[in-house]
Design an enzyme around this catalytic site. Structure first.
Site, PDB file in Angstrom:
ATOM      1  CD  GLU A 158      53.469   5.046  73.993  1.00 13.06           C
ATOM      2  OE1 GLU A 158      54.268   5.968  73.740  1.00 13.06           O
ATOM      3  OE2 GLU A 158      52.523   4.753  73.242  1.00 13.06           O
ATOM      4  CG  HIS A 210      54.816   6.268  70.148  1.00 14.43           C
ATOM      5  ND1 HIS A 210      54.051   6.831  71.142  1.00 14.43           N
ATOM      6  CD2 HIS A 210      54.545   6.984  69.032  1.00 14.43           C
ATOM      7  CE1 HIS A 210      53.358   7.839  70.639  1.00 14.43           C
ATOM      8  NE2 HIS A 210      53.640   7.952  69.352  1.00 14.43           N
ATOM      9  NE  ARG A 236      49.757  10.666  71.535  1.00 17.38           N
ATOM     10  CZ  ARG A 236      50.492  10.848  70.425  1.00 17.38           C
ATOM     11  NH1 ARG A 236      50.596   9.867  69.543  1.00 17.38           N
ATOM     12  NH2 ARG A 236      51.127  11.978  70.210  1.00 17.38           N
TER      13      ARG A 236
HETATM   14  N1  NAI Z   1      52.154   6.367  66.170  1.00 16.60           N
HETATM   15  C1  NAI Z   1      52.772   7.509  65.960  1.00 16.60           C
HETATM   16  O1  NAI Z   1      53.987   7.604  66.059  1.00 16.60           O
HETATM   17  C2  NAI Z   1      51.985   8.710  65.578  1.00 16.60           C
HETATM   18  C3  NAI Z   1      50.730   8.905  66.071  1.00 16.60           C
HETATM   19  N2  NAI Z   1      50.005   9.997  65.713  1.00 16.60           N
HETATM   20  C4  NAI Z   1      48.642  10.144  66.225  1.00 16.60           C
HETATM   21  O2  NAI Z   1      47.777  10.302  65.121  1.00 16.60           O
HETATM   22  C5  NAI Z   1      46.857  11.331  65.403  1.00 16.60           C
HETATM   23  C6  NAI Z   1      46.299  11.900  64.128  1.00 16.60           C
HETATM   24  O3  NAI Z   1      47.227  12.721  63.466  1.00 16.60           O
HETATM   25  P1  NAI Z   1      46.759  13.596  62.177  1.00 16.60           P
HETATM   26  O4  NAI Z   1      46.081  12.705  61.200  1.00 16.60           O
HETATM   27  O5  NAI Z   1      47.896  14.411  61.751  1.00 16.60           O
HETATM   28  O6  NAI Z   1      45.672  14.513  62.890  1.00 16.60           O
HETATM   29  P2  NAI Z   1      44.366  15.172  62.248  1.00 16.60           P
HETATM   30  O7  NAI Z   1      43.916  16.188  63.221  1.00 16.60           O
HETATM   31  O8  NAI Z   1      44.622  15.561  60.838  1.00 16.60           O
HETATM   32  O9  NAI Z   1      43.336  13.946  62.217  1.00 16.60           O
HETATM   33  C7  NAI Z   1      42.633  13.475  63.313  1.00 16.60           C
HETATM   34  C8  NAI Z   1      41.234  13.124  62.846  1.00 16.60           C
HETATM   35  O10 NAI Z   1      40.558  12.474  63.918  1.00 16.60           O
HETATM   36  C9  NAI Z   1      39.230  12.962  63.930  1.00 16.60           C
HETATM   37  N3  NAI Z   1      38.619  12.779  65.253  1.00 16.60           N
HETATM   38  C10 NAI Z   1      38.776  13.521  66.367  1.00 16.60           C
HETATM   39  N4  NAI Z   1      37.994  13.044  67.353  1.00 16.60           N
HETATM   40  C11 NAI Z   1      37.331  11.980  66.846  1.00 16.60           C
HETATM   41  C12 NAI Z   1      36.381  11.077  67.369  1.00 16.60           C
HETATM   42  N5  NAI Z   1      35.932  11.194  68.627  1.00 16.60           N
HETATM   43  N6  NAI Z   1      35.924  10.098  66.574  1.00 16.60           N
HETATM   44  C13 NAI Z   1      36.337   9.999  65.299  1.00 16.60           C
HETATM   45  N7  NAI Z   1      37.246  10.826  64.730  1.00 16.60           N
HETATM   46  C14 NAI Z   1      37.744  11.804  65.509  1.00 16.60           C
HETATM   47  C15 NAI Z   1      39.332  14.435  63.530  1.00 16.60           C
HETATM   48  O11 NAI Z   1      38.099  14.916  63.043  1.00 16.60           O
HETATM   49  C16 NAI Z   1      40.413  14.371  62.455  1.00 16.60           C
HETATM   50  O12 NAI Z   1      39.862  14.191  61.166  1.00 16.60           O
HETATM   51  C17 NAI Z   1      47.637  12.299  66.276  1.00 16.60           C
HETATM   52  O13 NAI Z   1      46.786  13.088  67.078  1.00 16.60           O
HETATM   53  C18 NAI Z   1      48.483  11.373  67.097  1.00 16.60           C
HETATM   54  O14 NAI Z   1      47.810  11.021  68.276  1.00 16.60           O
HETATM   55  C19 NAI Z   1      50.521  10.921  64.860  1.00 16.60           C
HETATM   56  C20 NAI Z   1      51.781  10.779  64.359  1.00 16.60           C
HETATM   57  C21 NAI Z   1      52.636   9.675  64.681  1.00 16.60           C
HETATM   58  O1  LIG Z   2      52.887  10.119  68.099  1.00 16.23           O
HETATM   59  C1  LIG Z   2      53.458  10.940  67.458  1.00 16.23           C
HETATM   60  C2  LIG Z   2      52.914  12.194  67.095  1.00 16.23           C
HETATM   61  O2  LIG Z   2      53.557  12.884  66.286  1.00 16.23           O
HETATM   62  O3  LIG Z   2      51.855  12.559  67.619  1.00 16.23           O
END
Ligand code: NAI
Ligand SMILES: O=CC(=O)O
Length: 321
Positions: free
Chosen positions: A268, A287, A239
């Site tokens: 954005e 994005h 993000r």
């Molecule tokens: N660019 C895009 O289009 C996309 C962006 N995203 C972003 O990616 C993020 C992650 O998605 P997932 O891997 O599915 O989520 P997830 O919940 O599986 O992984 C997030 C990880 O970040 C860790 N985390 C949380 N706070 C933290 C901190 N302060 N320091 C270090 N690590 C920390 C958690 O422990 C977890 O392992 C989403 O929340 C979203 O913001 C997700 C999908 C698409």
């Molecule tokens: O940024 C995309 C998401 O799935 O979160």
């Protein structure tokens, strides 16, 4: 019996709405690239039992207090920082997201950004397109190697791990920083856990895949960029607000770091005059992390199933806990 009403805040492919239409009357904002205005969202939310929302919709306490019949919100994203979870809980509204189905597509994109920034792919493509290519040159548009380098993943969750698997295929040394250590991931991927600042110091590529929370907001600040190698490339597919963008601009301008690949931004769409967009060493994308046709269809279907299940009195498939 009258079906409950569900409002979808952006145009989605009709074929993904089938499950939802069996249990609900569905209204949909008819535009794909234009957000629903707030007054329309308020009017629709007031009569809806379900909302299918986009990550760009701000679902705050005021809206949730206003939406008296609302039972479920399904966000078309895995991230849910656009939704006030406390206010949803207070109003007995189930919030759902779309984990797993987008993991590999987002990891593909994050790794593409890393490759594009390292090997100057966008700059090189523009060079050819602009008719600047006069001759082959030994160091013409030479970038940095990716293979055998060190990648530092901040946020080793589903997508972080999928990026690490890709990095393994490039014979990279894998470091990670996470809220908690993950011994099985360390074993499976040969990844080493590092404190945040140690990861920044040791990585050639720093990849942010953490969710946006009060802890991660602005975590990539001036100090963080100063810890990085001068040759480091910073990738953000998490993000935008995890980054202090003024500090990033400064780090790139002063050579504190070498480049950046960014899929997400504080605001954005980013202002076309933003200094980040004027820098050749920045690859900026709108994005599109999960934006493959296959994955977007799966996300839409999952969001619809979640709403349908709640309206039928069942458990959601992927509620935010
Ligand atoms: N660019 C895009 O289009 C996309 C962006 N995203 C972003 O990616 C993020 C992650 O998605 P997932 O891997 O599915 O989520 P997830 O919940 O599986 O992984 C997030 C990880 O970040 C860790 N985390 C949380 N706070 C933290 C901190 N302060 N320091 C270090 N690590 C920390 C958690 O422990 C977890 O392992 C989403 O929340 C979203 O913001 C997700 C999908 C698409
Ligand atoms: O940024 C995309 C998401 O799935 O979160």
């Amino acid at each position: 019996m009258e079906k409950p009403y569900v409002f979808v805040t952006r145009k989605l492919p009709e074929e993904t709405l089938t499950a939802l239409k069996q249990v609900a009357e569905v209204g949909m904002w008819p535009h794909e690239e234009k957000a629903v205005p707030n007054d329309v969202l308020y009017a629709e939310a007031e009569k809806a039992e379900g909302l299918l929302t986009m990550l760009s919709d701000k679902i705050d306490e005021k809206l949730l207090d206003h939406a008296k019949s609302l039972k479920v919100i399904a966000n078309l994203a895995v991230g849910y920082d656009n939704i006030d979870l406390e206010a949803a809980k207070k109003n007995n509204i189930t919030v759902c997201n779309t984990p797993d189905v987008l993991t590999d597509s987002t990891a593909d994109l994050a790794f593409s950004l890393l490759l594009a920034a390292a090997r100057r792919i966008v700059e090189s493509a523009n060079y050819v397109q602009e008719g600047k290519w006069n001759s082959w040159g030994p160091l013409l548009l030479a970038g940095a190697d990716v293979h055998h380098k060190t990648i530092g993943i901040v946020g080793m969750g589903r997508i972080g791990e999928a990026v690490a698997r890709r990095a393994k295929g490039f014979d990279m040394n894998i470091l990670y920083h996470n809220r908690n250590r993950k011994p099985s991931t360390e074993q499976e991927l040969g990844a080493a856990y590092k404190e945040f600042h140690d990861l920044l110091k040791e990585s050639d590529f720093v990849v942010c895949l953490a969710p946006l929370t009060s802890e991660t907001k602005g975590m990539f600040n001036r100090e963080a960029f100063q810890f990085m190698k001068k040759s480091a490339i910073f990738i953000n597919a998490g993000r935008g607000a995890s980054v202090d963008e003024d500090a990033l601009v400064e780090a790139l301008q002063t050579g504190e770091i070498d480049g950046a690949g960014l899929d997400v931004f504080v605001k954005e769409p980013i202002d076309p005059n933003h200094p980040l967009l004027a820098m050749k060493q920045v690859v900026a994308l709108p994005h599109i992390g999960s934006a493959s046709v296959e994955t977007r269809l799966k996300m839409s279907e999952l969001a619809c199933r979640n709403i349908a299940r709640i309206l039928e009195g069942k458990e959601a498939e992927t509620p935010v806990k």
